[in-house]
Design an enzyme around this catalytic site. Structure first.
Site, mmCIF file in Angstrom:
data_model
loop_
_atom_site.group_PDB
_atom_site.id
_atom_site.type_symbol
_atom_site.label_atom_id
_atom_site.label_comp_id
_atom_site.label_asym_id
_atom_site.label_seq_id
_atom_site.Cartn_x
_atom_site.Cartn_y
_atom_site.Cartn_z
ATOM 1 N N HIS A 129 0.849 -1.198 0.000
ATOM 2 C CA HIS A 129 0.000 0.000 0.000
ATOM 3 C C HIS A 129 0.882 1.243 0.000
ATOM 4 O O HIS A 129 1.979 1.252 0.558
ATOM 5 C CB HIS A 129 -0.939 0.004 1.216
ATOM 6 C CG HIS A 129 -1.955 1.103 1.133
ATOM 7 N ND1 HIS A 129 -1.692 2.386 1.551
ATOM 8 C CD2 HIS A 129 -3.214 1.113 0.626
ATOM 9 C CE1 HIS A 129 -2.754 3.141 1.321
ATOM 10 N NE2 HIS A 129 -3.695 2.396 0.765
ATOM 11 N N GLU A 171 -3.292 3.473 -7.320
ATOM 12 C CA GLU A 171 -3.701 4.622 -6.511
ATOM 13 C C GLU A 171 -2.619 5.696 -6.577
ATOM 14 O O GLU A 171 -1.559 5.530 -5.967
ATOM 15 C CB GLU A 171 -3.850 4.220 -5.041
ATOM 16 C CG GLU A 171 -4.840 3.128 -4.766
ATOM 17 C CD GLU A 171 -5.147 2.982 -3.271
ATOM 18 O OE1 GLU A 171 -6.329 2.845 -2.957
ATOM 19 O OE2 GLU A 171 -4.222 3.031 -2.450
HETATM 20 O O1 G3P Z 1 -6.378 2.081 0.281
HETATM 21 C C1 G3P Z 1 -7.274 3.055 -0.092
HETATM 22 C C2 G3P Z 1 -6.683 4.347 -0.221
HETATM 23 O O2 G3P Z 1 -5.357 4.552 -0.087
HETATM 24 C C3 G3P Z 1 -7.477 5.437 -0.791
HETATM 25 O O3 G3P Z 1 -7.770 6.249 0.275
HETATM 26 O O4 G3P Z 1 -9.045 7.894 1.481
HETATM 27 O O5 G3P Z 1 -8.438 8.297 -0.888
HETATM 28 O O6 G3P Z 1 -10.149 6.591 -0.345
HETATM 29 P P1 G3P Z 1 -8.913 7.320 0.125
#
Ligand code: G3P
Length: 222
Positions: free
Chosen positions: A93, A141
């Site tokens: 992550h 992400e």
């Molecule tokens: O693992 C999920 C993440 O890093 C995204 O976080 O708060 O942007 O939905 P968020």
């Protein structure tokens, strides 16, 4: 696990710690049952075994260590996760990066144990590189959008579609999720339109005033 999936990473927010986290996870289960959507949760590490014992939805670890069982104090091994009946684990992550070689070895170890792996990446290039390790999912992400108000699907849709393209080129069976700023059903629908098979999200649900309403909206996006 049926896709598309909504995977909720509870991180270490106070709103998802202990009993509050368990109530949220139960809400996820209720919404999954009502809507037929696949909703998976990644509780805080200290809550894993408890959640697994009471929930019927997929439960993932937020992190696992590439260490052997034995003289490795304070770590969580893939075997620990397997022993408590975990569905699988996030690996690498953005808030818990590990070296590429550890990613490769962990995917292998988890696979051997039957644990589902979600490997997090920051961009299409890394998505492609890590897809070669053969995880079940790649979750792209962009770090700068994590925890923000604008969904990756709006701010940078190409990062999702390009990741899907790159991943499928080298590993057609690996599914792609996307995350960062995802907050509503429209974001989920857009992610699917871009070729993703679900979303990985956190703050949009955990910090919401009405978590049930947000979960219903997300599920309806599928
Ligand atoms: O693992 C999920 C993440 O890093 C995204 O976080 O708060 O942007 O939905 P968020």
């Amino acid at each position: 696990m049926k896709t598309p999936i909504i995977a909720l990473n509870m991180k270490t927010y106070p709103q998802s710690c202990g009993e509050a986290g368990l109530n949220l996870a139960k809400l996820c289960q209720e919404v999954a049952e009502q809507t037929g959507a696949t909703i998976a949760v990644a509780p805080q590490q200290t809550d894993l075994a408890l959640f697994i014992s009471v929930l019927g939805i997929p439960v993932f670890a937020q992190h696992v260590d590439n260490v052997k069982q034995g003289s490795t104090t304070g770590r969580i091994t893939p075997e620990n996760l397997w022993a408590i009946g975990c569905t699988g684990t996030l690996i690498n992550h953005s808030e818990h990066r590990i070296p590429a070689e550890d990613v490769r070895l962990l995917v292998q170890k988890c696979k051997n144990l039957g644990l589902v792996t979600i490997v997090c990446t920051k961009d299409p290039e890394e998505s492609k590189a890590y897809a070669r390790f053969g995880p079940d999912f790649i979750a792209v992400e962009p770090p700068e959008l994590i925890g923000g108000d604008i969904s990756v699907t709006t701010a940078n849709p190409e990062i999702v579609s390009d990741s899907v393209k790159e991943v499928k080129e080298v590993a057609p069976d690996v599914k792609v999720l996307c995350g960062a700023g995802v907050k509503n059903g429209q974001d989920v629908a857009k992610a699917i339109e871009l070729g993703a098979e679900g979303v990985l999200l956190a703050s949009g649900v955990v910090k919401a005033d009405d978590q049930r309403a947000v979960l219903m909206d997300l599920a309806n996006g599928i």
